[in-house]
Design a protein around this motif. Structure first.
Motif, PDB file in Angstrom:
ATOM      1  N   PHE A 182       0.838  -1.199   0.000  1.00 16.74           N
ATOM      2  CA  PHE A 182       0.000   0.000   0.000  1.00 16.74           C
ATOM      3  C   PHE A 182       0.881   1.262   0.000  1.00 16.74           C
ATOM      4  CE2 PHE A 182      -3.399   2.798   1.867  1.00 16.74           C
ATOM      5  CZ  PHE A 182      -4.322   2.605   0.841  1.00 16.74           C
ATOM      6  N   PRO A 183       1.634   1.447  -1.121  1.00 13.41           N
ATOM      7  CA  PRO A 183       2.497   2.637  -1.203  1.00 13.41           C
ATOM      8  C   PRO A 183       1.654   3.908  -1.262  1.00 13.41           C
ATOM      9  CG  PRO A 183       2.390   1.542  -3.326  1.00 13.41           C
ATOM     10  CD  PRO A 183       1.714   0.630  -2.344  1.00 13.41           C
ATOM     11  N   THR A 184       2.164   4.958  -0.674  1.00 14.50           N
ATOM     12  CA  THR A 184       1.449   6.238  -0.685  1.00 14.50           C
ATOM     13  C   THR A 184       1.645   6.931  -2.033  1.00 14.50           C
ATOM     14  OG1 THR A 184       3.366   7.476   0.128  1.00 14.50           O
ATOM     15  CG2 THR A 184       1.883   6.473   1.779  1.00 14.50           C
ATOM     16  N   PRO A 185       0.767   7.888  -2.366  1.00 17.13           N
ATOM     17  CA  PRO A 185       0.951   8.664  -3.599  1.00 17.13           C
ATOM     18  C   PRO A 185       2.316   9.349  -3.635  1.00 17.13           C
ATOM     19  CG  PRO A 185      -1.250   9.009  -2.740  1.00 17.13           C
ATOM     20  CD  PRO A 185      -0.504   8.227  -1.703  1.00 17.13           C
ATOM     21  N   GLU A 186       2.804   9.771  -2.436  1.00 13.81           N
ATOM     22  CA  GLU A 186       4.112  10.416  -2.378  1.00 13.81           C
ATOM     23  C   GLU A 186       5.221   9.435  -2.767  1.00 13.81           C
ATOM     24  OE1 GLU A 186       1.239  12.752  -0.407  1.00 13.81           O
ATOM     25  OE2 GLU A 186       1.791  10.649  -0.028  1.00 13.81           O
TER      26      GLU A 186
END
Length: 238
Positions: A49-53
């Protein structure tokens, strides 16, 4: 050398070839496709679940644009966010690409059926053209329906139908009634391929030739002459 050593330590990313070849069937843009590849990379690294950043750091678009791309992928049914319970009992979220593979499989199946339908139509058109060439005229609507019935209802291969046409040409009887009798006889005898038709015809000719060479009996009262077995009704004179 330093780059090579670092490269050998890196985890290789598996990218299905069919995804690269057919992602446009899902109306995915290149930037959406690239984000999917980056998601797969994060998955391989243990981050589901990587962040948009985090995504933006690896791409040429901003974090907010990455968020918009993620929304677009979700709307297209290619990406979903799932909830699960980790080993500590906490509810967590992760990205899942299962919908992407399902959607791509469905589109490929539809595309395959479309190609098969086109091929079927091309084969049928060829059959009609060959019939018209052999008959030296345009086919009537009823004759078109007859050929269509052989292919659709009787499920006869186009090459078998053309083989029956050739039999009628060789026999000098180019009419649909005669061709229909040939095909009916073949179906009755389990003939479904051109090779089977050739073998069936060869056996008939061999039996007919053998019977023709039998010596005539001097007296029909002494011995009743057996009748030759009839294999092809369609070879008899109409």
């Amino acid at each position: 050398m330093i780059f090579y050593k670092q490269f050998m330590k890196e985890t290789l990313l598996f990218i299905p070839t069919f995804l690269l070849k057919h992602y446009k069937l899902l109306t995915l843009s290149e930037v959406e496709m690239m984000l999917i590849l980056h998601l797969k990379t994060f998955f391989e690294e243990g981050n589901d679940f990587p962040t948009p950043e985090e995504l933006g750091e690896r791409m040429t678009v901003s974090a907010s644009e990455c968020m918009n791309i993620i929304r677009s992928l979700i709307q297209k049914g290619c990406l979903e966010i799932q909830q699960y319970q980790n080993e500590n009992g906490m509810i967590c979220e992760k990205y899942c690409l299962d919908l992407l593979w399902e959607k791509l499989d469905q589109r490929l199946e539809v595309s395959k059926m479309h190609i098969l339908m086109q091929q079927k139509q091309e084969v049928e058109a060829t059959v009609f053209e060959i019939f018209e060439q052999e008959f030296g005229r345009l086919l009537s609507p009823m004759e078109y329906e007859t050929i269509q019935k052989w292919m659709d209802e009787d499920k006869l291969d186009s090459q078998l139908i053309l083989a029956a046409l050739r039999e009628s040409v060789i026999s000098g009887k180019q009419n649909f009634r005669y061709i229909d009798r040939i095909l009916f006889d073949w179906m009755k005898n389990g003939v479904r391929t051109v090779d089977q038709a050739k073998q069936h015809s060869l056996k008939f000719k061999e039996r007919t030739t053998a019977f023709a060479k039998q010596p005539e009996l001097l007296s029909t009262q002494e011995v009743q002459s057996p009748k030759p077995p009839i294999f092809y009704n369609w070879l008899d004179d109409e």
